[in-house]
Design a protein around this motif. Structure first.
Motif: not given
Ligand code: FAD
Length: 320
Positions: A291-293, A303-305, A209-214, A286-288, A251-253
């Motif tokens: 409290e990540a859901p 729990v880690g980077d 996910g977005r935790g990968l930064k880029g 794997i999440n730093k 995911g859902q979509t």
């Molecule tokens: P973020 O919420 O930004 O989370 C990033 C995580 O990375 C955080 O928990 C953070 O603690 C962790 N992190 C950061 N840096 C590090 C590091 N160096 N090491 C370890 N951990 C780190 N989302 C989906 O994925 N799929 C879907 O199908 C989907 N459908 C959606 C449909 C609707 C109608 C809506 C409203 C939303 C939908 N979303 C969907 C979006 C969803 O609600 C979330 O916003 C999304 O899943 C968050 O993506 P993320 O976890 O990558 O990013």
């Protein structure tokens, strides 16, 4: 009367989900005291088609008209309906996929059939025809009585444990009449997902996910995926940002998957993400942020980077 199974191909090979559908269909046929026939559409070698026998089909109908090379839910539904009519089929089995979804509703219309989707067990025939289905993205089960004369069961992937024998199936060419109205939808091209392992079929998935930064940091995700022979996946924002192709979005979509192992790296675990992955057999998070859901749904949590944990995990897997 036989049970008819639609078996999907991937580059001329029976998909893993098709093997599950054939095995499941053969078990239903056993329950009904009949045989299992697979219908396969597209180019494939006879020797490959005969392997349907290993999973319980006695016969394969092969529709290989060049017009059917592209997966077209409309035309494929016509072919499967024609096969069902030829065989006098009362039960059709297919594995859930986007192609199967595109066909199933059309088959219902053509055959006036009853459809049960996301079926997870063999039907209970003790009092009619009752199937157990996974609903609410895997959070609950529903029991559905199918009363229509023709019944269509779309089974959920990776819920049926396949056993193989060394039997082979006979293969017959099947050439139903097709006309222009069967091609009211034209498939112009298909995009093959990247990576060695097909995500919807994968046993192991490494997702980030977005935790990968880029996008420049995906090497560590791909490294672990390669070591595990896993597919890669991602959260929605990651594909929205064009860091990864949309075909990886779960995911859902996005895609709904149920691998044996799902490793979530830097993904928060929003409910919309979980909707696509929470039927995975084992979830590692794997999440730093402790409290990540996502940790609430995890079988194992680290729990880690990710930039520290992933390379170490990859090394450990490579050393096995
Ligand atoms: P973020 O919420 O930004 O989370 C990033 C995580 O990375 C955080 O928990 C953070 O603690 C962790 N992190 C950061 N840096 C590090 C590091 N160096 N090491 C370890 N951990 C780190 N989302 C989906 O994925 N799929 C879907 O199908 C989907 N459908 C959606 C449909 C609707 C109608 C809506 C409203 C939303 C939908 N979303 C969907 C979006 C969803 O609600 C979330 O916003 C999304 O899943 C968050 O993506 P993320 O976890 O990558 O990013």
């Amino acid at each position: 009367m036989s049970v008819l199974i639609f078996a999907e191909l991937d580059e001329g090979k029976l998909r893993k989900s098709s093997q599950e559908a054939i095995f499941y269909g053969a078990k239903v046929a056993e329950q009904l005291g009949t045989s299992a026939t697979a219908i396969v559409i597209g180019q494939a070698d006879e020797s490959e088609l005969a392997t349907a026998g290993r999973f319980g089909a006695t016969n394969v109908l092969h529709a290989s008209d060049a017009k059917l090379n592209e997966p077209n839910g409309m035309a494929y539904a016509t072919v499967v309906a024609a096969a069902a009519q030829q065989e006098g089929t009362k039960v059709i089995v297919l594995a859930k996929s986007s192609l199967a979804d595109a066909m199933a509703a059309r088959l219902v219309g053509k055959l006036r059939a009853g459809l049960a989707a996301n079926v997870v067990e063999l039907p209970d025939l003790s009092n009619g025809f009752r199937v157990k289905r996974s609903i609410y993205t895997g959070k609950a089960f529903a029991f559905t009585d199918l009363t229509a004369d023709v019944k269509i069961l779309a089974i959920k992937k990776n819920t049926i444990t396949v056993e193989e024998s060394d039997a082979t199936a006979s293969v017959d060419t099947f050439s139903p009449a097709l006309n222009d109205s069967d091609f009211g939808i034209a498939v112009k091209s298909t995009d093959k997902a990247t990576g060695d392992v097909l995500l919807p079929e994968a046993d192991f998935v490494v997702s980030a996910g977005r935790g990968l930064k880029g996008p420049e940091n995906w090497g560590i995700v791909e490294g672990l995926a390669k070591a595990l022979h896993a597919a890669t996946a991602c959260s929605k924002p990651v594909s929205d940002l064009d860091w990864r192709p949309h075909s990886e979005h779960v995911g859902q979509t996005g895609l709904k998957i149920s691998p044996n192992l799902y490793i979530a790296c830097g993904i928060s675990g929003a409910i919309q993400h979980l909707a696509g992955v929470n039927s995975s057999k084992v979830i590692v998070v794997i999440n730093k942020d402790p409290e990540a859901p996502f940790f609430k749904s995890a079988d194992y949590g680290i729990v880690g980077d990710v930039f520290d944990v992933l390379p170490r995990l990859t090394k450990a897997v490579q050393a096995l």
